[in-house]
Motif scaffolding. Structure first.
Motif, PDB file in Angstrom:
ATOM      1  N   UNK A  23      -1.701   8.782  -0.804  1.00  0.00           N
ATOM      2  CA  UNK A  23      -0.669   7.478  -1.175  1.00  0.00           C
ATOM      3  C   UNK A  23      -1.588   6.615  -1.838  1.00  0.00           C
ATOM      4  N   UNK A  24      -2.715   6.894  -2.192  1.00  0.00           N
ATOM      5  CA  UNK A  24      -3.718   5.667  -2.640  1.00  0.00           C
ATOM      6  C   UNK A  24      -3.737   5.510  -4.041  1.00  0.00           C
ATOM      7  N   UNK A  72      -7.195   1.539   9.556  1.00  0.00           N
ATOM      8  CA  UNK A  72      -5.892   1.939   9.672  1.00  0.00           C
ATOM      9  C   UNK A  72      -4.888   2.146   8.687  1.00  0.00           C
ATOM     10  N   UNK A  73      -5.473   1.520   7.281  1.00  0.00           N
ATOM     11  CA  UNK A  73      -4.599   1.739   6.110  1.00  0.00           C
ATOM     12  C   UNK A  73      -5.203   2.539   5.170  1.00  0.00           C
ATOM     13  N   UNK A 117     -11.678  -6.513   7.457  1.00  0.00           N
ATOM     14  CA  UNK A 117     -11.785  -5.545   6.441  1.00  0.00           C
ATOM     15  C   UNK A 117     -12.252  -4.165   6.995  1.00  0.00           C
ATOM     16  N   UNK A 118     -13.082  -3.929   8.148  1.00  0.00           N
ATOM     17  CA  UNK A 118     -12.938  -2.613   8.535  1.00  0.00           C
ATOM     18  C   UNK A 118     -11.944  -2.106   9.070  1.00  0.00           C
ATOM     19  N   UNK A 119     -11.056  -3.179   9.753  1.00  0.00           N
ATOM     20  CA  UNK A 119      -9.950  -2.564  10.389  1.00  0.00           C
ATOM     21  C   UNK A 119      -8.839  -2.309   9.414  1.00  0.00           C
TER      22      UNK A 119
END
Length: 73
Positions: A71-72, A61-62, A55-57
């Protein structure tokens, strides 16, 4: 990077190692990195190791880059 190399750079440069809680193997299957993480923590000390979750990664990164680029949606 081998554990020996990781140990050396921590001793030589006082860096933080970033380790993943589990290694993605594809098809939603993860391999536990617990044994490797414990070994490196025992070698270099807990103060120089950060263990990330998937989840943290994903957030790092995204989600953060997507938010910064607008872009969210």
């Amino acid at each position: 990077m081998s554990r020996d190399d990781q140990s050396r750079i921590v001793k030589d440069y006082d860096v933080f190692l970033e380790r993943c809680y589990a290694q993605p193997m594809g098809a939603s299957v993860d391999k536990s990195n617990l044994k490797d993480n414990l070994q490196i923590i025992n070698e270099v000390g807990y103060k120089n190791v950060m263990v990330d979750t998937e989840e943290q990664i994903d957030f790092l990164i995204r989600k953060i880059p997507f938010m910064l680029l607008g872009l969210n949606k």
